[in-house]
Scaffold this motif. Structure first.
Motif, PDB file in Angstrom:
ATOM      1  N   SER A 118    -103.105  65.901 -73.690  1.00 59.61           N
ATOM      2  CA  SER A 118    -103.129  66.527 -72.356  1.00 59.61           C
ATOM      3  C   SER A 118    -104.405  66.151 -71.607  1.00 59.61           C
ATOM      4  CB  SER A 118    -103.076  68.050 -72.473  1.00 59.61           C
ATOM      5  OG  SER A 118    -101.885  68.436 -73.096  1.00 59.61           O
ATOM      6  N   GLN A 162    -100.832  71.371 -78.959  1.00 57.61           N
ATOM      7  CA  GLN A 162    -100.285  71.191 -80.300  1.00 57.61           C
ATOM      8  C   GLN A 162    -101.411  71.107 -81.335  1.00 57.61           C
ATOM      9  OE1 GLN A 162     -97.140  71.350 -81.020  1.00 57.61           O
ATOM     10  NE2 GLN A 162     -97.157  70.729 -83.161  1.00 57.61           N
ATOM     11  N   TRP A 163    -102.421  70.279 -81.038  1.00 54.25           N
ATOM     12  CA  TRP A 163    -103.602  70.180 -81.902  1.00 54.25           C
ATOM     13  C   TRP A 163    -104.814  70.573 -81.070  1.00 54.25           C
ATOM     14  CZ3 TRP A 163    -104.239  69.012 -87.152  1.00 54.25           C
ATOM     15  CH2 TRP A 163    -103.040  68.886 -87.837  1.00 54.25           C
ATOM     16  N   GLU A 211     -96.134  72.884 -87.195  1.00 52.42           N
ATOM     17  CA  GLU A 211     -96.494  71.513 -87.556  1.00 52.42           C
ATOM     18  C   GLU A 211     -96.380  71.359 -89.069  1.00 52.42           C
ATOM     19  OE1 GLU A 211     -96.667  68.313 -86.307  1.00 52.42           O
ATOM     20  OE2 GLU A 211     -98.315  68.809 -84.931  1.00 52.42           O
ATOM     21  N   ILE A 232     -93.734  66.353 -70.631  1.00 51.21           N
ATOM     22  CA  ILE A 232     -92.596  67.225 -70.965  1.00 51.21           C
ATOM     23  C   ILE A 232     -92.983  68.688 -70.898  1.00 51.21           C
ATOM     24  CG2 ILE A 232     -90.806  67.689 -72.703  1.00 51.21           C
ATOM     25  CD1 ILE A 232     -90.868  64.848 -71.588  1.00 51.21           C
ATOM     26  N   TYR A 236     -92.022  55.306 -86.748  1.00 51.13           N
ATOM     27  CA  TYR A 236     -92.733  56.579 -86.873  1.00 51.13           C
ATOM     28  C   TYR A 236     -94.028  56.556 -86.045  1.00 51.13           C
ATOM     29  CZ  TYR A 236     -94.333  60.534 -89.898  1.00 51.13           C
ATOM     30  OH  TYR A 236     -94.754  61.734 -90.411  1.00 51.13           O
ATOM     31  N   TYR A 292    -101.885  63.093 -85.997  1.00 51.02           N
ATOM     32  CA  TYR A 292    -102.820  63.809 -86.863  1.00 51.02           C
ATOM     33  C   TYR A 292    -102.785  63.293 -88.294  1.00 51.02           C
ATOM     34  CZ  TYR A 292     -98.658  66.168 -88.583  1.00 51.02           C
ATOM     35  OH  TYR A 292     -97.427  66.410 -89.122  1.00 51.02           O
ATOM     36  N   VAL A 324     -98.349  71.140 -75.762  1.00 52.46           N
ATOM     37  CA  VAL A 324     -97.611  71.567 -76.979  1.00 52.46           C
ATOM     38  C   VAL A 324     -96.252  70.838 -77.107  1.00 52.46           C
ATOM     39  CG1 VAL A 324     -96.260  73.630 -76.244  1.00 52.46           C
ATOM     40  CG2 VAL A 324     -97.281  73.539 -78.513  1.00 52.46           C
ATOM     41  N   ASN A 325     -95.917  70.503 -78.354  1.00 51.48           N
ATOM     42  CA  ASN A 325     -94.659  69.799 -78.618  1.00 51.48           C
ATOM     43  C   ASN A 325     -93.448  70.677 -78.291  1.00 51.48           C
ATOM     44  OD1 ASN A 325     -96.274  67.865 -79.762  1.00 51.48           O
ATOM     45  ND2 ASN A 325     -95.534  68.132 -81.859  1.00 51.48           N
ATOM     46  N   LYS A 326     -92.435  70.044 -77.687  1.00 56.40           N
ATOM     47  CA  LYS A 326     -91.113  70.647 -77.663  1.00 56.40           C
ATOM     48  C   LYS A 326     -90.404  69.891 -78.781  1.00 56.40           C
ATOM     49  CE  LYS A 326     -93.074  71.688 -73.840  1.00 56.40           C
ATOM     50  NZ  LYS A 326     -94.447  71.145 -73.771  1.00 56.40           N
ATOM     51  N   GLY A 375    -105.459  69.023 -78.149  1.00 58.10           N
ATOM     52  CA  GLY A 375    -105.152  68.746 -76.745  1.00 58.10           C
ATOM     53  C   GLY A 375    -105.697  67.423 -76.226  1.00 58.10           C
TER      54      GLY A 375
HETATM   55  P1  FAD Z   1    -100.912  68.235 -76.446  1.00 60.74           P
HETATM   56  O1  FAD Z   1    -102.136  68.119 -75.600  1.00 60.74           O
HETATM   57  O2  FAD Z   1    -100.412  69.583 -76.823  1.00 60.74           O
HETATM   58  O3  FAD Z   1     -99.742  67.443 -75.659  1.00 60.74           O
HETATM   59  C1  FAD Z   1     -98.480  67.265 -76.225  1.00 60.74           C
HETATM   60  C2  FAD Z   1     -97.734  66.248 -75.360  1.00 60.74           C
HETATM   61  O4  FAD Z   1     -96.485  65.946 -76.000  1.00 60.74           O
HETATM   62  C3  FAD Z   1     -97.414  66.743 -73.967  1.00 60.74           C
HETATM   63  O5  FAD Z   1     -98.065  65.916 -73.036  1.00 60.74           O
HETATM   64  C4  FAD Z   1     -95.891  66.566 -73.817  1.00 60.74           C
HETATM   65  O6  FAD Z   1     -95.581  65.855 -72.628  1.00 60.74           O
HETATM   66  C5  FAD Z   1     -95.502  65.721 -75.016  1.00 60.74           C
HETATM   67  N1  FAD Z   1     -94.231  66.136 -75.626  1.00 60.74           N
HETATM   68  C6  FAD Z   1     -93.885  67.389 -75.982  1.00 60.74           C
HETATM   69  N2  FAD Z   1     -92.674  67.388 -76.555  1.00 60.74           N
HETATM   70  C7  FAD Z   1     -92.242  66.100 -76.549  1.00 60.74           C
HETATM   71  C8  FAD Z   1     -91.052  65.465 -77.004  1.00 60.74           C
HETATM   72  N3  FAD Z   1     -90.056  66.148 -77.593  1.00 60.74           N
HETATM   73  N4  FAD Z   1     -90.929  64.121 -76.832  1.00 60.74           N
HETATM   74  C9  FAD Z   1     -91.932  63.424 -76.250  1.00 60.74           C
HETATM   75  N5  FAD Z   1     -93.090  63.964 -75.822  1.00 60.74           N
HETATM   76  C10 FAD Z   1     -93.234  65.299 -75.962  1.00 60.74           C
HETATM   77  N6  FAD Z   1     -97.940  63.338 -85.407  1.00 60.74           N
HETATM   78  C11 FAD Z   1     -98.207  62.917 -86.664  1.00 60.74           C
HETATM   79  O7  FAD Z   1     -99.328  62.484 -86.937  1.00 60.74           O
HETATM   80  N7  FAD Z   1     -97.242  62.972 -87.640  1.00 60.74           N
HETATM   81  C12 FAD Z   1     -95.982  63.445 -87.399  1.00 60.74           C
HETATM   82  O8  FAD Z   1     -95.143  63.499 -88.310  1.00 60.74           O
HETATM   83  C13 FAD Z   1     -95.660  63.874 -86.076  1.00 60.74           C
HETATM   84  N8  FAD Z   1     -94.408  64.301 -85.761  1.00 60.74           N
HETATM   85  C14 FAD Z   1     -94.119  64.655 -84.462  1.00 60.74           C
HETATM   86  C15 FAD Z   1     -92.806  65.028 -84.116  1.00 60.74           C
HETATM   87  C16 FAD Z   1     -92.484  65.327 -82.780  1.00 60.74           C
HETATM   88  C17 FAD Z   1     -91.058  65.698 -82.443  1.00 60.74           C
HETATM   89  C18 FAD Z   1     -93.488  65.252 -81.765  1.00 60.74           C
HETATM   90  C19 FAD Z   1     -93.138  65.544 -80.295  1.00 60.74           C
HETATM   91  C20 FAD Z   1     -94.792  64.892 -82.108  1.00 60.74           C
HETATM   92  C21 FAD Z   1     -95.122  64.605 -83.448  1.00 60.74           C
HETATM   93  N9  FAD Z   1     -96.419  64.220 -83.809  1.00 60.74           N
HETATM   94  C22 FAD Z   1     -96.696  63.813 -85.085  1.00 60.74           C
HETATM   95  C23 FAD Z   1     -97.538  64.267 -82.816  1.00 60.74           C
HETATM   96  C24 FAD Z   1     -98.388  65.549 -82.947  1.00 60.74           C
HETATM   97  O9  FAD Z   1     -97.584  66.656 -83.327  1.00 60.74           O
HETATM   98  C25 FAD Z   1     -99.085  65.913 -81.615  1.00 60.74           C
HETATM   99  O10 FAD Z   1     -98.139  65.898 -80.578  1.00 60.74           O
HETATM  100  C26 FAD Z   1    -100.150  64.937 -81.240  1.00 60.74           C
HETATM  101  O11 FAD Z   1    -101.125  64.874 -82.254  1.00 60.74           O
HETATM  102  C27 FAD Z   1    -100.827  65.348 -79.912  1.00 60.74           C
HETATM  103  O12 FAD Z   1    -101.462  66.599 -80.042  1.00 60.74           O
HETATM  104  P2  FAD Z   1    -102.284  67.163 -78.779  1.00 60.74           P
HETATM  105  O13 FAD Z   1    -102.841  68.516 -79.107  1.00 60.74           O
HETATM  106  O14 FAD Z   1    -103.225  66.102 -78.323  1.00 60.74           O
HETATM  107  O15 FAD Z   1    -101.056  67.320 -77.737  1.00 60.74           O
END
Ligand code: FAD
Length: 399
Positions: free
Chosen positions: A99, A93-94, A224, A117, A267, A278, A143-145, A96
């Motif tokens: 993960s 999503q960002w 995002e 997820i 939140y 983020y 990545v977010n679902k 990682g």
């Molecule tokens: P990654 O390494 O890509 O990992 C993402 C992780 O999220 C995975 O491990 C997976 O298991 C988990 N995941 C995926 N989908 C879901 C889900 N539906 N429910 C629970 N866990 C899930 N951050 C903010 O700062 N402001 C926001 O407004 C904001 N809104 C968000 C809304 C949603 C619905 C979600 C799921 C996340 C939101 N986030 C928000 C968090 C942000 O988008 C990133 O998920 C976070 O910064 C982690 O990024 P990453 O690259 O480290 O994640």
């Protein structure tokens, strides 16, 4: 939080997927009621029994300090920072960080499983909760679902599998229910790795959002709401499409957000040990809130893979939030040229870092407070936590 003794627990029959949930339309589909832990739903459900302060005390050793404005906004914390992976994970999503922590927890033997997820084979946005036993399975969940996700539907498997050390990745409503039943899971140690969450939708609502907002809804792989006041859609071919927040078709989108998310005041995932988002950081960087020693232990596992900076806070959000309240309430949509212009101006002079996070929290809490007051007036007192009441009281709200 280290578990002391495993509590024997009661079981009840899980609900069928088609049955109406105890929280009715306020259900966030966290998955608890898909398991025999539904026995505890009246106490555990974030929408039936808001208990943030009590559970903060249990998880972090203290509840948030209501004399400290940072605590109102970000919850209990030992430290906050801005970070990004030196080698970002492609497709995360960002960068990682979530993960990577999940994978290191398994690699370094801290846990035997990570709840995360993945998506179904047919649909990249349909969540599939799993207990990952290998780093590869955690990586496959990146990545977010961006839909409501039944993370806790795997709770029975945890107890049955005999797992003793577990990491659970999840959002606020899932974390609250998990904290409520954690002593019954038979674990020696639980690590809760949270993300912030807001404005979630069910799968049909996500489709409406994509079709109303993106030029090519079927090819979106990731999106995002960014700190530059635009939504960034990434498409299958790698191209990026941006749409200004202020140009969203608010009148069409107003009803797509799940009622649970319209009445959520958690939140920033108050009860997780470590939160990775983020919105408190500059564009391109992630924002970390370490709530307790367990959170620090998780972060320490990946510190050598991160670039870090102190958090910053610039600007003043109050006028922008106050102006957004009636605009949202009336479902105003600006013409695209005006929306783009407004986005550019706000991006130049608007709030940054933690002040941007406060902007987003204030905008959502004022909207949600009005929603609860109008639709569930009897719930306002008990459901809205004290810190959220203080945040909302800074603004003039319509009736
Ligand atoms: P990654 O390494 O890509 O990992 C993402 C992780 O999220 C995975 O491990 C997976 O298991 C988990 N995941 C995926 N989908 C879901 C889900 N539906 N429910 C629970 N866990 C899930 N951050 C903010 O700062 N402001 C926001 O407004 C904001 N809104 C968000 C809304 C949603 C619905 C979600 C799921 C996340 C939101 N986030 C928000 C968090 C942000 O988008 C990133 O998920 C976070 O910064 C982690 O990024 P990453 O690259 O480290 O994640």
């Amino acid at each position: 939080m280290t578990m002391t003794a495993v509590q024997p627990h009661k079981k009840a029959k899980a609900l069928k997927s088609t049955s109406r949930r105890p929280a009715k339309e306020l259900c966030s589909e966290c998955g608890l009621c898909d398991t025999y832990y539904i026995h505890y739903v009246k106490e555990a459900c974030a929408f039936l029994n808001q208990q943030v302060a009590e559970l903060e005390e249990k998880a972090h050793g203290r509840s948030r300090d209501l004399d400290n404005e940072d605590d109102w906004y970000f919850g209990v914390s030992n430290q906050m920072m801005t970070a990004r992976k030196v080698d970002p994970i492609p497709g995360a999503q960002w960068t990682g960080i979530v993960s990577t922590i999940g994978m290191e927890m398994l690699k370094q033997g801290k846990v035997d499983g990570v709840v995360c997820i993945q998506n179904t084979d047919e649909d990249r946005f349909q969540p599939k909760p799993i207990i990952a036993r290998t780093p590869e399975e955690v990586l496959a969940a990146r990545v977010n679902k961006p839909t409501l996700s039944p993370n806790l539907s795997v709770l029975e498997q945890i107890e049955q599998s005999g797992l003793k050390r577990l990491c659970v990745i999840g959002v606020g409503c899932q974390t609250q229910a998990l904290r409520s039943v954690q002593d019954s899971l038979g674990l020696e140690k639980l690590y809760v790795l949270g993300t912030p969450c807001v404005d979630n939708v069910n799968r049909a609502g996500l489709q409406t959002f994509l079709e109303t907002t993106s030029r090519s809804p079927d090819t979106v792989v990731h999106y995002e709401f960014m700190q530059d006041f635009r939504i960034h859609f990434k498409h299958e071919d790698g191209s990026i499409e941006t749409v200004p927040f202020f140009g969203l078709k608010t009148n069409k989108l107003k009803d797509i957000f799940a009622p649970s998310c319209m009445s959520c005041f958690d939140y920033t995932n108050s009860l997780a040990d470590l939160v990775v988002g983020y919105m408190g950081s500059p564009y391109g960087w992630q924002w970390l809130v370490v709530r307790n020693e367990t959170g620090q232990e998780m972060l320490d596992l990946v510190m050598d893979q991160l670039e870090t900076q102190p958090v910053i806070s610039e600007g003043d959000r109050h006028a922008a939030v106050q102006n957004s309240i009636p605009a949202y309430d009336k479902g105003v949509t600006l013409p695209m040229w005006a929306a783009k212009l407004m986005g550019v101006v706000i991006d130049k002079i608007g709030p940054r870092g933690l002040e941007y996070a406060r902007f987003s929290i204030d905008s959502h809490f004022t909207r949600n407070y009005l929603y609860v007051k109008r639709n569930y007036p009897d719930k306002v007192d008990a459901h809205v936590p004290e810190y959220a009441k203080r945040i909302v009281s800074q603004y003039d709200l319509p009736d």
